[in-house]
Design a protein around this motif. Structure first.
Motif, short mmCIF file in Angstrom:
data_model
loop_
_atom_site.label_atom_id
_atom_site.label_comp_id
_atom_site.label_asym_id
_atom_site.label_seq_id
_atom_site.Cartn_x
_atom_site.Cartn_y
_atom_site.Cartn_z
N ASN A 25 -71.90 -17.45 64.38
CA ASN A 25 -72.24 -18.71 65.04
C ASN A 25 -71.01 -19.59 65.25
O ASN A 25 -70.89 -20.28 66.26
CB ASN A 25 -73.30 -19.47 64.24
N ASP A 26 -70.07 -19.56 64.29
CA ASP A 26 -68.84 -20.33 64.42
C ASP A 26 -67.99 -19.82 65.59
O ASP A 26 -67.39 -20.59 66.32
CB ASP A 26 -68.02 -20.27 63.14
N VAL A 27 -67.96 -18.49 65.76
CA VAL A 27 -67.22 -17.89 66.87
C VAL A 27 -67.83 -18.33 68.19
O VAL A 27 -67.13 -18.74 69.12
CB VAL A 27 -67.19 -16.35 66.76
N LEU A 28 -69.15 -18.26 68.29
CA LEU A 28 -69.83 -18.69 69.52
C LEU A 28 -69.57 -20.16 69.80
O LEU A 28 -69.30 -20.55 70.93
CB LEU A 28 -71.34 -18.44 69.42
N ARG A 29 -69.65 -20.98 68.78
CA ARG A 29 -69.41 -22.42 68.94
C ARG A 29 -68.01 -22.65 69.51
O ARG A 29 -67.81 -23.42 70.44
CB ARG A 29 -69.55 -23.12 67.59
N ARG A 30 -67.02 -21.95 68.94
CA ARG A 30 -65.64 -22.11 69.39
C ARG A 30 -65.46 -21.59 70.81
O ARG A 30 -64.84 -22.24 71.65
CB ARG A 30 -64.70 -21.38 68.43
N MET A 31 -66.03 -20.42 71.11
CA MET A 31 -65.84 -19.80 72.42
C MET A 31 -66.61 -20.52 73.53
O MET A 31 -66.09 -20.69 74.63
CB MET A 31 -66.24 -18.33 72.36
#
Length: 145
Positions: A25-31
C-alpha cells in the motif's frame, strides 16, 4: 479500509518498487499519489509516539558546525565504492535507503556491516569526520555536551 485484488504481474511490480520496509500500500501511495508515508519502526524512522526526536547531528547544527543540506561521504577505496548522505534540518541523516537518527546505523546499512559512522562519515564542506567536528564543538559523546 477497502480491499482490492491484483494479479501476480502487478504484485511483482509492486515488490520491485519497494523502498526499505514499505508495504504494498505504501508503494501504491508513493507511485500513484506522489506521497510517502514512513512506516513507524522502520530503520531510521521514529515511532509514531516520538516523531520529533532530534537527530544526533542536531547539536552540531545548532552550533553552526554543520548545516541542513550538507553532504556526508564515505569512500571504500579498495572496493571502489562511494556512499553519500544528506544532513536534514532536524539532525537526522538521509541516505538512498532510509533516514537515520545516528551516523553509525546510517553508514552501516550502506556498507553492510557495523562501522563507526562518527569516524568514517566525512563532512564534505569541511573535509573533517563527524567525530572531529563533534570534538571541536565540545561535545563529549552521544548527544551530550
Amino acid at each position: 479500509m477497502r480491499r482490492i485484488e491484483i494479479d501476480d504481474d502487478v504484485y511483482a511490480e509492486l515488490e520491485r518498487n519497494v523502498k526499505g520496509f514499505e508495504q504494498p500500500n505504501d508503494v501504491l501511495r508513493r507511485m500513484l499519489l506522489g506521497k510517502s508515508r514512513p512506516t513507524p519502526g522502520s530503520p531510521g524512522v521514529p515511532s509514531a509516539a516520538a516523531p520529533s526526536i532530534p537527530g544526533a547531528l542536531s547539536d552540531l547544527i545548532a552550533q553552526g558546525f554543520v548545516k541542513a543540506g550538507d553532504t556526508l561521504r564515505h569512500v571504500q577505496v579498495r572496493k571502489g565504492r562511494r556512499f553519500a548522505a544528506t544532513v536534514e534540518r532536524d539532525g537526522w541523516i538521509r541516505t538512498d535507503i532510509g533516514r537515520y537518527r545516528e551516523p553509525s546505523p546510517a553508514l552501516g546499512k550502506l556498507v553492510g556491516t557495523s562501522i563507526d559512522g562518527w569516524a568514517y562519515w566525512i563532512h564534505d564542506p569541511t573535509g573533517k569526520s563527524l567525530r572531529q567536528l563533534r570534538a571541536e564543538s565540545g561535545a563529549t559523546g552521544r548527544g551530550g555536551r
